[in-house]
Design an enzyme around this catalytic site. Structure first.
Site, PDB file in Angstrom:
ATOM      1  N   ASP A   1       0.847  -1.190   0.000  1.00 26.24           N
ATOM      2  CA  ASP A   1       0.000   0.000   0.000  1.00 26.24           C
ATOM      3  C   ASP A   1       0.885   1.243   0.000  1.00 26.24           C
ATOM      4  O   ASP A   1       1.482   1.591   1.021  1.00 26.24           O
ATOM      5  CB  ASP A   1      -0.912  -0.012   1.228  1.00 26.24           C
TER       6      ASP A   1
ATOM      7  N   GLU B   1      29.374  13.003   2.627  1.00 24.15           N
ATOM      8  CA  GLU B   1      30.084  12.751   3.881  1.00 24.15           C
ATOM      9  C   GLU B   1      29.047  12.483   4.972  1.00 24.15           C
ATOM     10  O   GLU B   1      28.132  13.283   5.160  1.00 24.15           O
ATOM     11  CB  GLU B   1      30.940  13.951   4.274  1.00 24.15           C
TER      12      GLU B   1
ATOM     13  N   GLU C   1      28.221  12.388   8.708  1.00 28.42           N
ATOM     14  CA  GLU C   1      28.553  12.754  10.085  1.00 28.42           C
ATOM     15  C   GLU C   1      27.448  12.247  10.998  1.00 28.42           C
ATOM     16  O   GLU C   1      26.255  12.306  10.645  1.00 28.42           O
ATOM     17  CB  GLU C   1      28.705  14.266  10.218  1.00 28.42           C
TER      18      GLU C   1
ATOM     19  N   GLU D   1      34.917  13.344  14.625  1.00 33.38           N
ATOM     20  CA  GLU D   1      34.631  14.714  14.202  1.00 33.38           C
ATOM     21  C   GLU D   1      34.718  15.650  15.411  1.00 33.38           C
ATOM     22  O   GLU D   1      35.077  15.246  16.506  1.00 33.38           O
ATOM     23  CB  GLU D   1      33.258  14.801  13.526  1.00 33.38           C
TER      24      GLU D   1
ATOM     25  N   GLU E   1      32.685  10.678  11.623  1.00 33.55           N
ATOM     26  CA  GLU E   1      32.407  10.790  10.185  1.00 33.55           C
ATOM     27  C   GLU E   1      32.919   9.560   9.452  1.00 33.55           C
ATOM     28  O   GLU E   1      33.988   9.041   9.760  1.00 33.55           O
ATOM     29  CB  GLU E   1      33.063  12.034   9.597  1.00 33.55           C
TER      30      GLU E   1
ATOM     31  N   HIS F   1      27.681  16.778   3.740  1.00 33.46           N
ATOM     32  CA  HIS F   1      28.229  17.552   2.627  1.00 33.46           C
ATOM     33  C   HIS F   1      28.264  16.677   1.387  1.00 33.46           C
ATOM     34  O   HIS F   1      28.659  15.512   1.453  1.00 33.46           O
ATOM     35  CB  HIS F   1      29.640  18.034   2.950  1.00 33.46           C
TER      36      HIS F   1
ATOM     37  N   ARG G   1      34.973  26.877   4.670  1.00 29.42           N
ATOM     38  CA  ARG G   1      33.846  26.106   5.188  1.00 29.42           C
ATOM     39  C   ARG G   1      32.684  26.970   5.650  1.00 29.42           C
ATOM     40  O   ARG G   1      31.667  26.448   6.113  1.00 29.42           O
ATOM     41  CB  ARG G   1      34.331  25.201   6.328  1.00 29.42           C
TER      42      ARG G   1
ATOM     43  N   GLU H   1      31.846  21.056  -3.203  1.00 31.18           N
ATOM     44  CA  GLU H   1      30.885  20.414  -2.308  1.00 31.18           C
ATOM     45  C   GLU H   1      29.814  21.404  -1.890  1.00 31.18           C
ATOM     46  O   GLU H   1      30.088  22.585  -1.659  1.00 31.18           O
ATOM     47  CB  GLU H   1      31.583  19.835  -1.072  1.00 31.18           C
TER      48      GLU H   1
ATOM     49  N   ARG I   1      27.515  22.275   1.125  1.00 34.28           N
ATOM     50  CA  ARG I   1      27.738  21.974   2.532  1.00 34.28           C
ATOM     51  C   ARG I   1      26.482  22.026   3.398  1.00 34.28           C
ATOM     52  O   ARG I   1      26.519  21.618   4.562  1.00 34.28           O
ATOM     53  CB  ARG I   1      28.781  22.948   3.111  1.00 34.28           C
TER      54      ARG I   1
END
Length: 474
Positions: A53, A133, A135, A212, A220, A269, A340, A359, A361
């Site tokens: 369903d 990635e 985390e 991390e 990570e 990321h 970053r 990337e 982020r």
């Protein structure tokens, strides 16, 4: 592992398989499953599928909600977490029709494949490779309650700084000092190593794993670049393996973006690049950070649509507790090299032409990975098709720490949405790039927005403990 129905039957016999498990993906990007005794599993099962369903999976379909699940034989693998020997397969949802069943357009695996087909039709590229990635936090204990007279949650891990007066062995990590911490403080090393071994057994090569920043047990795991449709399945398997191996070690894992107040949040990321005939589309020795004009236009598409993308890449209210200034999570709409604090970061270490990439982020693992990766591709392709230059639009490059800018300079920057409701508003008005080529059905987006708005409304009605601290005695 298997290519044909006969391969599956032979595998069941040779490996003495007792159960065959079908993993199905719901609208939120979570596995559900149906299990068939191997003795009753036939070639006909693989051809005609098993009924389910679809409405219970969150899909609002015009057709009757009765669907069939058709397994993808290439995804067959033995599930290492079942005591009863079990063969597991991911598959596709099909609308029951005559003479042949039709793919359910809203089903996540069908959408990510439709996005790749659209990319090929544009002639821009024939392959997208991505690298998410992962985390996550590992806790020894977790608990929560939502009752009329009590709303609370609690997490605990021996390594956390708040246990410094009770952890007799001294294995306590200071606040936000967990990054690449070594043994004996890295107490979950064996658990994560086993996670990586199981991930590799599932056909997903692992680049590395490590502690991390978050001192309360953040880690990570990063795989290698992989073709997008395979990595969408891979992302589901990585999360499945992380949760199950953690449980084996008496731990509990969470990939939610902000499980601990004041600590570093967990993102997902997403690195990306395009190939055409095996050659890199994003590489140019003369471009900014060695990236081609197509790469810049792709970034321009992501940045133009970033507010609406957030509804898909960050689809939880908790997502926006991570996307705040002061941590490595980005809040500024812009791009830069090795920065970053911008939404798009170009890694300076990716020097080989075939590895030059960037990337995004802001995404986190509460997303449906199929929707997330497909939406990223469609936004980027829109940027290339319309030649959206991120520099000309004032989105960078920001080669400075954006968190440390004076307030008057920060005021000039564009920011990500601060609430899920705002991201949903953006998706409601900006989604034409997603529906191109019929990749994202309009009905799915409407249902997704409706479902998420109801979620926001439900959460907004629940008193929060900090409200007692602020307002109880007024």
């Amino acid at each position: 592992m298997a290519k044909t129905a006969q391969d599956i039957i032979r595998l069941i016999q040779e490996q003495d398989i007792k159960m065959v498990d079908f993993k199905i993906v719901d609208i939120n990007g979570q596995f559900r499953h149906v299990t068939v005794p191997a003795a009753n599993f036939t070639e006909e099962t693989m051809i005609n599928g098993i009924g389910f369903d679809a409405s219970n999976y969150g899909y609002a379909v015009v057709e009757k909600s009765d669907m069939v699940y058709i397994p993808d034989l290439e995804t067959a693998s033995i599930d290492p977490f079942c005591d009863v020997k079990t063969l597991s397969m991911i598959g596709n949802a099909m609308i029951i029709d005559y003479p042949a069943n039709r793919p359910l357009a809203q089903y996540p695996r069908n959408i990510v494949r439709a996005a790749v087909d659209y990319m090929k039709k544009t002639g821009i590229a024939d392959e997208m490779k991505i690298l998410p990635e992962f985390e996550f936090y590992l806790f020894d204990q977790v608990g929560w309650t939502v009752q009329n007279n009590r709303v609370a949650f609690q997490v605990d891990t021996q390594q956390a700084y708040w246990n410094s007066d009770t952890e007799g062995r001294g294995n306590v990590v200071p606040f936000q000092k967990n990054y690449h911490i070594a043994k004996p403080l890295d107490t979950t090393y064996e658990c994560r190593s086993e996670m990586c071994m199981e991930i590799e057994k599932a056909g997903i090569p692992v680049k590395y794993h490590h502690p991390e920043v978050g001192g309360a047990g953040q880690f990570e795991i990063e795989p290698l670049l992989c073709e997008m449709t395979k990595m969408a399945d891979g992302a589901m398997m990585v999360k499945y393996i992380i949760h199950n191996v953690a449980q084996k070690y008496g731990l509990t894992a969470t990939l939610m973006p902000k499980p601990v107040y004041g600590e570093a949040g967990s993102g997902m990321h997403v690195h990306m690049l395009l190939l055409k005939d095996g050659e890199p589309v994003f590489s140019d020795d003369n471009g900014y950070s060695h990236l081609s004009k197509e790469a810049h236009w792709f970034m321009g598409g992501l940045l133009k649509h970033i507010a609406s993308l957030c509804a898909i890449t960050n689809p939880s209210t908790n997502s926006f507790k991570r996307l705040v200034p002061g941590f490595e999570a980005p809040v500024t709409v812009g791009y830069a090299t090795s920065n970053r604090s911008a939404v798009i970061r170009i890694p300076a270490y990716a020097k080989s032409p075939k590895l030059r990439r960037f990337e995004l982020r802001n995404p986190d693992a509460t997303c449906n990975p199929y929707f997330c990766f497909a939406a990223i591709l469609m936004a980027g392709l829109d940027g290339i098709e319309n030649r959206i230059d991120p520099h000309e639009n004032g989105w960078g490059p920001y080669d400075m720490n954006l968190f440390n800018l004076p307030d008057e300079e920060k005021a000039k920057l564009h920011q990500l949405p601060t609430r899920l409701e705002d991201a949903l508003d953006a998706l409601e008005t900006d989604h034409d790039y997603l529906t191109k080529g019929g990749v994202f059905p309009e009905s799915l987006l409407k249902n997704f927005i409706k479902t998420k708005r109801a979620e926001c409304l439900e959460i907004s009605k629940i008193p929060h403990p900090v409200e007692f601290e602020k307002y109880y005695n007024l």
